[in-house]
Design a protein around this motif. Structure first.
Motif, PDB file in Angstrom:
ATOM      1  N   CYS A  54       1.093 -50.144   7.185  1.00  0.00           N
ATOM      2  CA  CYS A  54       1.768 -49.498   8.309  1.00  0.00           C
ATOM      3  C   CYS A  54       3.103 -50.180   8.550  1.00  0.00           C
ATOM      4  O   CYS A  54       3.287 -51.362   8.226  1.00  0.00           O
ATOM      5  CB  CYS A  54       0.922 -49.606   9.580  1.00  0.00           C
ATOM      6  SG  CYS A  54      -0.730 -48.893   9.462  1.00  0.00           S
ATOM      7  N   TRP A 114      -3.936 -55.442  19.448  1.00  0.00           N
ATOM      8  CA  TRP A 114      -3.408 -54.084  19.484  1.00  0.00           C
ATOM      9  C   TRP A 114      -2.341 -53.928  20.566  1.00  0.00           C
ATOM     10  O   TRP A 114      -1.262 -53.378  20.327  1.00  0.00           O
ATOM     11  CB  TRP A 114      -4.561 -53.112  19.708  1.00  0.00           C
ATOM     12  CG  TRP A 114      -4.195 -51.740  20.175  1.00  0.00           C
ATOM     13  CD1 TRP A 114      -4.098 -51.297  21.469  1.00  0.00           C
ATOM     14  CD2 TRP A 114      -3.850 -50.608  19.355  1.00  0.00           C
ATOM     15  NE1 TRP A 114      -3.745 -49.977  21.517  1.00  0.00           N
ATOM     16  CE2 TRP A 114      -3.580 -49.532  20.218  1.00  0.00           C
ATOM     17  CE3 TRP A 114      -3.774 -50.410  17.990  1.00  0.00           C
ATOM     18  CZ2 TRP A 114      -3.232 -48.256  19.769  1.00  0.00           C
ATOM     19  CZ3 TRP A 114      -3.419 -49.137  17.530  1.00  0.00           C
ATOM     20  CH2 TRP A 114      -3.148 -48.084  18.396  1.00  0.00           C
ATOM     21  N   PHE A 134      -7.928 -48.651  14.580  1.00  0.00           N
ATOM     22  CA  PHE A 134      -7.490 -50.045  14.540  1.00  0.00           C
ATOM     23  C   PHE A 134      -8.620 -51.007  14.887  1.00  0.00           C
ATOM     24  O   PHE A 134      -8.683 -52.112  14.335  1.00  0.00           O
ATOM     25  CB  PHE A 134      -6.318 -50.245  15.501  1.00  0.00           C
ATOM     26  CG  PHE A 134      -5.753 -51.641  15.482  1.00  0.00           C
ATOM     27  CD1 PHE A 134      -4.803 -52.006  14.548  1.00  0.00           C
ATOM     28  CD2 PHE A 134      -6.173 -52.587  16.417  1.00  0.00           C
ATOM     29  CE1 PHE A 134      -4.276 -53.292  14.531  1.00  0.00           C
ATOM     30  CE2 PHE A 134      -5.661 -53.873  16.407  1.00  0.00           C
ATOM     31  CZ  PHE A 134      -4.713 -54.234  15.454  1.00  0.00           C
ATOM     32  N   LYS A 135      -9.496 -50.622  15.804  1.00  0.00           N
ATOM     33  CA  LYS A 135     -10.545 -51.546  16.234  1.00  0.00           C
ATOM     34  C   LYS A 135     -11.578 -51.813  15.145  1.00  0.00           C
ATOM     35  O   LYS A 135     -12.441 -52.684  15.308  1.00  0.00           O
ATOM     36  CB  LYS A 135     -11.227 -51.041  17.508  1.00  0.00           C
ATOM     37  CG  LYS A 135     -12.114 -49.830  17.338  1.00  0.00           C
ATOM     38  CD  LYS A 135     -12.692 -49.426  18.697  1.00  0.00           C
ATOM     39  CE  LYS A 135     -13.628 -48.222  18.578  1.00  0.00           C
ATOM     40  NZ  LYS A 135     -14.152 -47.817  19.907  1.00  0.00           N
ATOM     41  N   ILE A 193      -5.772 -58.616   9.465  1.00  0.00           N
ATOM     42  CA  ILE A 193      -4.441 -58.015   9.602  1.00  0.00           C
ATOM     43  C   ILE A 193      -3.378 -59.061   9.300  1.00  0.00           C
ATOM     44  O   ILE A 193      -3.476 -60.209   9.748  1.00  0.00           O
ATOM     45  CB  ILE A 193      -4.242 -57.425  11.016  1.00  0.00           C
ATOM     46  CG1 ILE A 193      -2.851 -56.800  11.150  1.00  0.00           C
ATOM     47  CG2 ILE A 193      -4.494 -58.451  12.094  1.00  0.00           C
ATOM     48  CD1 ILE A 193      -2.683 -55.985  12.418  1.00  0.00           C
ATOM     49  N   ILE A 240      -3.454 -53.900   6.998  1.00  0.00           N
ATOM     50  CA  ILE A 240      -4.697 -53.886   7.764  1.00  0.00           C
ATOM     51  C   ILE A 240      -5.865 -53.567   6.850  1.00  0.00           C
ATOM     52  O   ILE A 240      -5.876 -52.537   6.181  1.00  0.00           O
ATOM     53  CB  ILE A 240      -4.620 -52.847   8.909  1.00  0.00           C
ATOM     54  CG1 ILE A 240      -3.434 -53.157   9.825  1.00  0.00           C
ATOM     55  CG2 ILE A 240      -5.926 -52.815   9.692  1.00  0.00           C
ATOM     56  CD1 ILE A 240      -3.158 -52.066  10.849  1.00  0.00           C
ATOM     57  N   TYR A 285       2.660 -54.012   8.502  1.00  0.00           N
ATOM     58  CA  TYR A 285       1.362 -54.524   8.914  1.00  0.00           C
ATOM     59  C   TYR A 285       0.386 -54.107   7.820  1.00  0.00           C
ATOM     60  O   TYR A 285       0.276 -52.920   7.495  1.00  0.00           O
ATOM     61  CB  TYR A 285       0.906 -53.936  10.258  1.00  0.00           C
ATOM     62  CG  TYR A 285       1.480 -54.646  11.460  1.00  0.00           C
ATOM     63  CD1 TYR A 285       1.072 -55.942  11.780  1.00  0.00           C
ATOM     64  CD2 TYR A 285       2.419 -54.023  12.277  1.00  0.00           C
ATOM     65  CE1 TYR A 285       1.607 -56.593  12.886  1.00  0.00           C
ATOM     66  CE2 TYR A 285       2.952 -54.677  13.374  1.00  0.00           C
ATOM     67  CZ  TYR A 285       2.536 -55.953  13.674  1.00  0.00           C
ATOM     68  OH  TYR A 285       3.060 -56.604  14.765  1.00  0.00           O
ATOM     69  N   LEU A 325       3.061 -49.163  13.636  1.00  0.00           N
ATOM     70  CA  LEU A 325       1.715 -48.757  13.216  1.00  0.00           C
ATOM     71  C   LEU A 325       1.676 -47.312  12.711  1.00  0.00           C
ATOM     72  O   LEU A 325       0.663 -46.629  12.852  1.00  0.00           O
ATOM     73  CB  LEU A 325       0.696 -48.961  14.338  1.00  0.00           C
ATOM     74  CG  LEU A 325       0.398 -50.423  14.681  1.00  0.00           C
ATOM     75  CD1 LEU A 325      -0.669 -50.501  15.777  1.00  0.00           C
ATOM     76  CD2 LEU A 325      -0.055 -51.209  13.465  1.00  0.00           C
ATOM     77  N   THR A 371     -10.628 -53.026  12.423  1.00  0.00           N
ATOM     78  CA  THR A 371      -9.915 -54.026  11.642  1.00  0.00           C
ATOM     79  C   THR A 371     -10.817 -55.195  11.255  1.00  0.00           C
ATOM     80  O   THR A 371     -11.548 -55.731  12.084  1.00  0.00           O
ATOM     81  CB  THR A 371      -8.705 -54.561  12.440  1.00  0.00           C
ATOM     82  OG1 THR A 371      -7.770 -53.504  12.630  1.00  0.00           O
ATOM     83  CG2 THR A 371      -8.037 -55.712  11.716  1.00  0.00           C
TER      84      THR A 371
END
Length: 253
Positions: free
Chosen positions: A84, A248, A50-51, A56, A65, A63, A88, A53
């Motif tokens: 997602c 997050w 996720f980081k 988003i 992304i 979601y 997520l 990203t």
């Protein structure tokens, strides 16, 4: 069995091992090009993924992304669009997509391009192309000649505050009326001059869905209707990384 093994050439055994290993490799995703090598469909994406990203967007169901599988950008990249659910859980992904200008429900309103059409028409694709069947791409041609985004790199970020459960973000900025942000290196090399130049305080609020994160240069930008890219540069990596962590954490509550 023992006698057979003694008479079997080592070269034959080695070839057999390599063949079996090769079959396993071929049947698994190519990590640098395929997000499913890092998160299988149906699994919850990790913060490590996720980081990365870059943008988003949240709909009533998804979601969406955008991210690059490479950690720090650079010359190599493997862009993906991940779909997602609100927990997520990864429902599908694609490594090629047109320019998405708006999202409404399950429909992605997009500007197509010759490059996108060429990639979609390739018989062999070196990327994952597996969006959920509910997702619809509404494609149209760009109405005007596009020469890329015009940059407006004129703000330095003091701090960022997430509001309304990360629906929007308030930016506390310092701007200059006369010069653009010169880049971190030059800013710190002549910090006395630039800290005086960037002294005008400005507070702006943006929807989180409008934010784009440049991980290699550690700045955040938005794009207006005139294709102008307004850049907000961080002087400390922690400011950039913290806002992604806070988004997050808000999603995972």
């Amino acid at each position: 069995m023992e006698i057979v093994m003694k008479k079997t050439p080592w070269a034959y055994c080695l070839c057999l091992v390599l063949f079996l290993s090769g079959c396993t490799f071929i049947s698994t995703p190519i990590e640098r090009n395929d997000v499913y090598a890092q998160c299988a469909k149906g699994d919850t994406i990790s913060f490590e993924l996720f980081k990365k990203t870059q943008s988003i967007k949240k709909t009533d169901k998804w979601y969406l992304i955008w991210l690059d599988l490479y950690k720090d950008g650079g010359d190599q990249y493997a862009p993906h669009l991940l779909v997602c659910d609100h927990n997520l859980v990864l429902k599908g992904a694609t490594g090629v997509y047109p320019e998405i200008i708006k999202v409404k429900g399950d429909t992605l309103f997009c500007i197509t391009s010759e490059e996108y059409i060429a990639e979609k028409n390739k018989s062999v694709k070196p990327y994952r192309d597996d969006l959920p069947k509910e997702i619809v791409l509404s494609l149209k041609e760009r109405e005007k000649t596009w020469n890329g985004y015009q940059r407006n790199p004129s703000a330095v970020v003091d701090s960022i505050q997430l509001l309304q459960n990360s629906v929007s973000a308030k930016f506390y900025l310092k701007t200059s009326d006369s010069i653009y942000f010169p880049g971190r290196k030059q800013y710190f090399e002549d910090i006395v001059y630039y800290s005086k130049a960037f002294k005008k305080v400005k507070i702006l609020e943006f929807p989180v869905s409008s934010l784009h994160f440049d991980r290699s240069e550690k700045y955040i930008y938005v794009i207006d209707d005139n294709d102008v890219q307004f850049e907000m540069h961080t002087l400390d990596n922690k400011v950039f990384e913290k806002v992604i962590l806070n988004i997050w954490q808000a999603i995972k509550k």
